[in-house]
Design a protein around this motif. Structure first.
Motif, mmCIF file in Angstrom:
data_model
loop_
_atom_site.group_PDB
_atom_site.id
_atom_site.type_symbol
_atom_site.label_atom_id
_atom_site.label_comp_id
_atom_site.label_asym_id
_atom_site.label_seq_id
_atom_site.Cartn_x
_atom_site.Cartn_y
_atom_site.Cartn_z
ATOM 1 N N GLU A 1 16.725 15.768 -3.745
ATOM 2 C CA GLU A 1 17.864 16.467 -4.336
ATOM 3 C C GLU A 1 19.373 15.496 -3.477
ATOM 4 O O GLU A 1 19.166 15.084 -4.073
ATOM 5 N N GLU A 2 18.665 15.961 -2.564
ATOM 6 C CA GLU A 2 20.800 14.784 -1.745
ATOM 7 C C GLU A 2 19.348 13.718 -1.806
ATOM 8 O O GLU A 2 20.764 12.578 -1.511
ATOM 9 N N SER A 3 18.574 13.437 -1.231
ATOM 10 C CA SER A 3 18.144 11.697 -1.096
ATOM 11 C C SER A 3 18.438 11.085 -2.228
ATOM 12 O O SER A 3 18.529 10.147 -2.250
ATOM 13 N N THR A 4 17.572 11.679 -3.180
ATOM 14 C CA THR A 4 18.160 11.511 -4.764
ATOM 15 C C THR A 4 20.054 10.924 -5.416
ATOM 16 O O THR A 4 20.172 9.647 -5.581
ATOM 17 N N ASN A 5 20.566 11.865 -4.686
ATOM 18 C CA ASN A 5 22.123 12.070 -5.003
ATOM 19 C C ASN A 5 22.346 10.917 -3.750
ATOM 20 O O ASN A 5 23.487 9.906 -4.560
ATOM 21 N N GLU B 1 0.868 -1.205 -0.281
ATOM 22 C CA GLU B 1 -0.835 0.065 -0.121
ATOM 23 C C GLU B 1 0.873 1.356 0.191
ATOM 24 O O GLU B 1 0.571 2.254 -0.307
ATOM 25 N N TYR B 2 2.203 1.136 0.603
ATOM 26 C CA TYR B 2 3.056 2.806 0.605
ATOM 27 C C TYR B 2 3.690 2.683 -0.926
ATOM 28 O O TYR B 2 3.292 3.367 -0.707
ATOM 29 N N ILE B 3 3.648 1.374 -1.028
ATOM 30 C CA ILE B 3 4.581 1.731 -2.322
ATOM 31 C C ILE B 3 3.306 1.723 -3.690
ATOM 32 O O ILE B 3 3.561 3.183 -4.022
ATOM 33 N N GLU B 4 2.362 2.062 -3.239
ATOM 34 C CA GLU B 4 1.734 1.696 -4.617
ATOM 35 C C GLU B 4 1.223 3.689 -4.256
ATOM 36 O O GLU B 4 1.453 3.977 -5.691
ATOM 37 N N SER B 5 0.590 4.097 -3.587
ATOM 38 C CA SER B 5 0.793 5.316 -2.938
ATOM 39 C C SER B 5 1.403 6.618 -3.499
ATOM 40 O O SER B 5 0.892 7.725 -3.359
ATOM 41 N N ASN B 6 2.407 5.707 -2.719
ATOM 42 C CA ASN B 6 3.837 7.041 -2.220
ATOM 43 C C ASN B 6 4.464 6.880 -4.247
ATOM 44 O O ASN B 6 5.561 8.115 -3.565
ATOM 45 N N ILE B 7 5.176 5.533 -3.933
ATOM 46 C CA ILE B 7 5.290 5.966 -5.685
ATOM 47 C C ILE B 7 4.730 5.435 -6.907
ATOM 48 O O ILE B 7 4.587 6.685 -7.675
ATOM 49 N N PHE B 8 4.093 4.657 -6.451
ATOM 50 C CA PHE B 8 3.580 4.314 -8.171
ATOM 51 C C PHE B 8 2.486 5.322 -8.790
ATOM 52 O O PHE B 8 2.357 6.233 -9.944
ATOM 53 N N LEU C 1 9.367 5.784 -13.702
ATOM 54 C CA LEU C 1 9.461 5.864 -12.209
ATOM 55 C C LEU C 1 11.338 5.827 -12.343
ATOM 56 O O LEU C 1 11.091 7.289 -11.841
ATOM 57 N N TRP C 2 11.806 6.033 -13.594
ATOM 58 C CA TRP C 2 13.217 6.447 -13.898
ATOM 59 C C TRP C 2 12.869 8.342 -14.281
ATOM 60 O O TRP C 2 13.900 8.701 -13.384
ATOM 61 N N GLU C 3 12.327 8.641 -14.546
ATOM 62 C CA GLU C 3 11.701 10.152 -15.091
ATOM 63 C C GLU C 3 11.439 11.060 -13.488
ATOM 64 O O GLU C 3 11.914 11.806 -13.258
ATOM 65 N N GLY C 4 11.281 9.921 -13.247
ATOM 66 C CA GLY C 4 10.546 10.398 -11.470
ATOM 67 C C GLY C 4 11.664 10.041 -10.874
ATOM 68 O O GLY C 4 11.515 11.611 -9.561
ATOM 69 N N LYS D 1 10.720 13.590 -8.481
ATOM 70 C CA LYS D 1 9.071 13.862 -7.879
ATOM 71 C C LYS D 1 9.370 13.150 -6.776
ATOM 72 O O LYS D 1 8.797 13.003 -6.149
ATOM 73 N N LEU D 2 10.307 11.897 -6.302
ATOM 74 C CA LEU D 2 10.430 11.076 -5.123
ATOM 75 C C LEU D 2 10.373 11.176 -4.226
ATOM 76 O O LEU D 2 10.612 11.214 -3.067
ATOM 77 N N LEU D 3 11.987 11.974 -4.492
ATOM 78 C CA LEU D 3 13.109 12.755 -3.476
ATOM 79 C C LEU D 3 13.431 13.501 -3.461
ATOM 80 O O LEU D 3 13.392 14.938 -4.474
#
Length: 339
Positions: free
Chosen positions: A257-261, A178-185, A245-248, A253-255
């Motif tokens: 910039e600091e956490s993405t890096n 549920e978390y993945i589907e709501s907060n990523i997908f 997903l890659w584009e996000g 969009k998902l994280l």
């Protein structure tokens, strides 16, 4: 650039079943679909067919943990005992989230690839249809001894990502899926992706096939993988959704910039020019990052997907057979990125 002629011979060689999708920052470079999603009914795969991606979705788990870090709920330096109320009697007390994310925790794995060759063998003693949530995995490793001291080395570990999924559940109060589907997908508009039970698959979902080439027979993977995927693997995605997903991820969009890096940092060395970040493989060429990539293999499932930072090109190759995506990805790479 005509990728089609480069790929066709490999498609024939591996008798590929699945989707090949290649895209640059704006446009589709190559798109091709092959074979059946359902062999008995002769239903063809389409560009929007859902495929299982096995361990390819460890990246989703890592993104979810990183989101909780962004929110201040967790730190990657948190110790396991401080964020999960489950007893692991023989686990080292110093294990951190960072070590779980980088396969360096040293905890015992329920499927140790150095000892076992066939994932199907796991379900001889514990039926796969009982594995409906993350806690069902615990008896398979919870009371075992450590393999090595935390942080000592890289050792690919599925159980470590099960533990990360349990942390997500405890810290959010949601089921992992549920978390993945709501907060990523949902954030990435991945509307055709999800964690589906094998006995309740939605339409446009490919069945996984295991071929016995010596006998010329095949069977589905229904009894070969857990009935529902979890934090270490088993989501279903479409190729266009994986592109999203890659584009996000790379547009933040998902994280943050600091956490993405941080997620994309080569934290630990594996071998040759391969490193591992958080839930993602990182390949280098000439001491530069060549690609970020994920992969997954289960009986009846194989998957490769890559992002190439210098060009913005993305490759997604899911298959409902045991093999094919690796060779196809390499052929495309060799032609698009000649050394």
């Amino acid at each position: 650039m005509d990728v089609r002629s480069f790929v066709s011979n490999t498609v024939k060689e591996v008798e590929f079943s699945g989707v090949i999708l290649v895209k640059d920052e704006k446009n589709v470079i190559f798109e091709k679909v092959h074979s059946y999603s359902n062999r008995s009914e002769e239903i063809l795969n389409t560009i929007n067919t859902r495929f299982g991606i096995a361990s390819g979705c460890k990246l989703f788990t890592a993104i979810a943990i990183s989101q909780l870090v962004d929110k201040g709920i967790l730190s990657i330096h948190n110790r396991l005992n401080d964020c999960l109320d489950i007893n692991f009697p023989h686990f080292d007390k110093s294990i951190t989230i960072h070590q779980l994310l980088t396969h360096s925790s040293g905890i015992p794995d329920y499927f140790n690839e150095e000892v076992m060759n066939d994932y199907e063998d796991l379900w001889k003693d514990k039926p796969m249809y009982l594995i409906k949530n993350l806690k069902e995995f615990l008896p398979m490793f919870q009371n075992e001894n450590m393999m090595f001291a935390p942080g000592e080395r890289f050792h690919y570990n599925n159980a470590g990502f099960i533990v990360l999924g349990l942390i997500i559940e405890q810290q959010t109060g949601l089921k992992f899926s549920e978390y993945i589907e709501s907060n990523i997908f949902q954030i990435c508009d991945m509307n055709d992706s999800g964690y589906f039970s094998l006995d309740q698959l939605p339409k446009n979902t490919a069945l996984g096939y295991i071929d016995n080439e010596e006998e010329g027979t095949w069977r589905t993977n229904t009894y070969s993988v857990p009935i529902k995927g979890g934090a270490d693997g088993g989501a279903f995605i479409t190729a266009p959704d994986m592109m999203k997903l890659w584009e996000g991820l790379f547009s933040y969009k998902l994280l943050s910039e600091e956490s993405t890096n941080l997620l994309l940092t080569p934290h630990i060395y594996e071998k040759d020019d391969e490193y591992y970040g958080y839930g993602i493989w990182i390949s280098k060429r000439n001491n530069r990052i060549f690609k970020y990539h994920v992969m997954g293999y289960d009986p009846g499932v194989s998957f490769h997907s890559s992002y190439y930072p210098d060009s913005g090109i993305k490759i997604v190759v899911p298959s409902n057979k045991n093999y094919g995506p690796y060779k196809i990805t390499r052929v495309i790479e060799d032609k698009l990125f000649q050394k």
